[in-house]
Write an enzyme that holds these catalytic residues in place. Structure first.
Site, PDB file in Angstrom:
ATOM      1  N   HIS A  83       0.850  -1.191   0.000  1.00 35.65           N
ATOM      2  CA  HIS A  83       0.000   0.000   0.000  1.00 35.65           C
ATOM      3  C   HIS A  83       0.884   1.238   0.000  1.00 35.65           C
ATOM      4  CE1 HIS A  83      -3.828  -1.992   1.863  1.00 35.65           C
ATOM      5  NE2 HIS A  83      -3.995  -1.787   0.574  1.00 35.65           N
TER       6      HIS A  83
ATOM      7  N   CYS B 136      -2.142   2.932   8.969  1.00 29.46           N
ATOM      8  CA  CYS B 136      -3.121   1.915   8.576  1.00 29.46           C
ATOM      9  C   CYS B 136      -4.297   1.855   9.551  1.00 29.46           C
ATOM     10  CB  CYS B 136      -2.463   0.541   8.507  1.00 29.46           C
ATOM     11  SG  CYS B 136      -1.355   0.314   7.099  1.00 29.46           S
TER      12      CYS B 136
END
Length: 703
Positions: free
Chosen positions: A168, A264
């Site tokens: 990511h 996150c």
């Protein structure tokens, strides 16, 4: 504490590592302590709450990764682009996040179910609100970026991730207040790093080293001048301090086991909006068609891999599989790239594989005038070995004199339109040149599957390097092809280096010339000098070729040889005088086989036949190989590469060298009708002559 920023979090009530969908999860199934995870999460929650407001979304049982709220979606103002998770293990989170956004007054946009996008995990706003950095490559597809730009009315800059550990964008990239950027450059491809460098000044780029990167230092939460992060090095903390930031460390080791850290675990639901920033994205999309034996020949796989390797993305729109053994398949593929330059690089390679535009999207080739003799316009299309056509005024025109590393020159006259491959130096100001990659296609044969039956004819070897196959078998196939070409009145050109002489191959190559297997010889000054030295003095570079030992005074032999030929004026006149009566050059003269000796700065003498004007030598090479059915490249890397560059597809090529690197370089040229043989060239020629002596002549009756 600021009220301008709000953060969304989700308690780790059901958090665990239940599956593997990223490298960090490997070996950590059910190895995370739920109690320790809860303790670490609450510490992060409390640190954030000291500085700004925090909202909570209710955790749902059965979805352990819901704690990573960065992936809930992407928020700007009261608009949300909901995540479309790539992996089924997380897709069940989507309705819970959607419900929370709708309950809190957000307008929710949903991408197509087959278009992955994983929210603020892969999309991070510049902290000044000037643009959106959007990642792709592992969890998010590039095709989502134009829709995000449209729905959020913002500029999107696409960054390609290339290290699976940083799957990511937020694992390796953290925009900071004041236009600063904390990031790990090796996580991105070259194009993306250049884009970052163009947008972020060097003094504001904080590039981190791998030890901090794997501790997810970039997976941080920036609240004004505070950076909340997992444990990081003292050096990085000092660098942040030098830029005006205070690093607050809070251990998140339990979440690293699932591939996440501070960022996150959070989603910022208030992002700065600038009135003068509007939708903009440089992503380009084209739809191509491919036809042929796409699966069994591996063409489709190569094309799709190429798209990704070059920094693009794809979606197979249609695929019609051939149902019979001889049937061809057809695929329609949408290709996306982050900008025009990347798209043109991708399309250049796809065109080589036979890709064409959909008929409904065909465009004429882009043409620009030659503004100075010998100089092509910028972005000119660089030609390949494959037969090519260009679309001009709605008609496809065949390009003549096909070769690689040239430009396509177009002339429009009263008699029609012509297109030719030309070297840059040969371009003239009365021509136009094809630029970009529109309106270009290569013409590929749809190969039929041939029976590999010895009672019929051999099919030529597929491209590759024959370093492990039995040399005898390879030679047998080449011999068969040589006999076939000769008996059909074809043409074989040989480019050879002096190693042919040093390894005892002179007599065998001379035999090939004498028996009509060679119709052109290309080389340098050295092969001719050493061949003639051996023929006249029995040595090569002063070494007795029969006994393999140096001859006293033999180091002068090559100069004496050159002097003798210069005395007579040419190799042909030396033969006529009876001074040269055997060897390769002798056989070329006696059998009217044309040759070209291209000179170099290393040449002694040189021989009077050696062409020391490089451009004239190149032109002579091109003339000699024109119409060739096969080219034998015998232990001469530079001459072989030169010949390879000017040879179109369809010509069978054999490269023989003891050095695998040389053979591989020639084989990588791309011809599907070439083979590399890693062996001693003298041995190869000896075996080849023996094999030819054993062959019958199946085509003799037809000649």
């Amino acid at each position: 504490m600021t009220d301008a920023i709000r953060i969304l979090m989700c308690a780790p009530d059901h958090y665990d590592v239940d599956y593997v969908i990223n490298p960090w999860m490997e070996g950590n199934i059910h190895k995370s302590s739920r109690d320790r995870a809860a303790e670490q999460w609450h510490k992060l929650y409390n640190v954030i709450k000291e500085h700004t407001a925090v909202d909570l979304v209710e955790p749902a049982k059965g979805w352990p990764d819901m704690v990573f709220t960065a992936n809930a979606g992407l928020v700007l103002g009261k608009t949300v682009v909901l995540s479309r998770f790539l992996h089924p293990e997380r897709q069940g989170e989507e309705p819970y996040f959607k419900a929370w956004f709708e309950e809190n007054g957000f307008t929710v946009h949903e991408l197509p179910s087959d278009l992955p996008f994983e929210g603020a995990g892969d999309a991070l706003f510049d902290r000044e609100g000037r643009w959106l950095w959007a990642g792709y490559g592992f969890r998010t597809e590039l095709d989502s970026h134009p829709l995000i730009a449209q729905w959020l009315d913002t500029e999107v800059l696409s960054l390609r991730l290339v290290d699976s550990r940083f799957y990511h964008l937020d694992t390796c990239f953290c925009p900071l207040r004041g236009g600063y950027l904390l990031y790990y450059p090796p996580a991105f491809d070259a194009y993306s790093n250049h884009l970052i460098e163009r947008r972020v000044p060097a003094e504001k780029r904080i590039a981190i080293a791998e030890p901090d990167a794997v501790n997810f230092a970039c997976n941080a939460v920036n609240l004004e001048d505070i950076v909340i992060m997992n444990n990081v090095s003292e050096g990085l903390k000092q660098r942040l301090a030098d830029c005006g930031f205070t690093a607050i460390e809070t251990p998140l080791s339990e979440f690293l086991k699932a591939g996440g850290a501070a960022k996150c675990l959070t989603l910022r639901t208030t992002e700065p909006i600038l009135e003068n920033v509007h939708a903009a994205v440089s992503v380009e999309t084209r739809t191509i068609q491919m036809q042929g034996h796409l699966l069994d020949a591996g063409t489709l796989n190569r094309a799709l891999d190429l798209i990704v390797e070059r920094g693009g993305s794809f979606k197979v729109l249609n695929f019609n599989l051939g149902t019979e053994r001889q049937s061809t398949s057809m695929a329609e593929v949408r290709v996306s790239a982050p900008d025009r330059h990347v798209m043109e690089n991708i399309m250049t390679d796809l065109i080589e594989l036979g890709a064409v535009d959909r008929p409904s999207e065909e465009k004429d080739a882009d043409l620009e005038a030659v503004f100075a003799a010998g100089v092509a316009p910028d972005d000119f299309y660089v030609t390949t070995i494959y037969p090519t056509e260009v679309r001009i005024n709605g008609q496809w025109v065949r390009v003549e004199q096909q070769r690689m590393d040239g430009a396509i020159a177009v002339r429009k006259t009263e008699n029609g339109i012509t297109a030719h491959c030309k070297l840059l130096r040969d371009l003239t100001t009365d021509e136009e040149v094809v630029v970009s990659v529109h309106g270009i296609r290569t013409v590929r044969k749809v190969d039929e599957r041939k029976k590999q039956n010895r009672t019929e004819e051999f099919s030529f070897m597929g491209a590759g390097v024959s370093s492990e196959r039995r040399v005898e078998l390879v030679v047998e196939q080449i011999a068969w092809e040589l006999r076939h070409i000769r008996d059909q009145g074809g043409k074989v050109a040989v480019t050879a280096g002096p190693v042919v002489i040093h390894t005892g191959g002179s007599q065998h190559l001379a035999r090939l010339v004498r028996d009509g297997y060679v119709q052109a010889l290309l080389g340098g000054n050295a092969i001719a000098v050493h061949d003639i030295e051996q023929a006249m003095m029995g040595t090569s570079l002063g070494v007795d070729m029969k006994q393999g030992v140096p001859v006293h005074g033999g180091h002068r032999h090559h100069l004496k040889t050159i002097n003798t030929v210069r005395r007579y004026g040419s190799i042909a006149k030396t033969v006529e005088a009876g001074v040269l009566n055997r060897g390769i050059m002798y056989e070329c003269v006696k059998n009217n086989v044309p040759f070209c000796l291209a000179g170099s700065i290393r040449d002694d003498g040189p021989l009077p036949d050696t062409e020391m004007d490089l451009l004239k030598a190149q032109n002579a090479y091109a003339e000699l190989i024109e119409g060739a059915d096969m080219i034998l490249m015998l232990s001469t890397m530079l001459h072989s590469i030169g010949v390879g560059n000017m040879t179109p597809a369809g010509v069978k090529m054999v490269c023989v060298d003891i050095n695998p690197a040389v053979v591989t370089k020639l084989s990588d040229r791309g011809s599907v009708e070439s083979v590399g043989v890693v062996t001693d060239v003298g041995l190869f020629l000896s075996l080849l002559v023996k094999q030819l002596d054993q062959l019958t002549t199946p085509y003799a009756a037809a000649v």
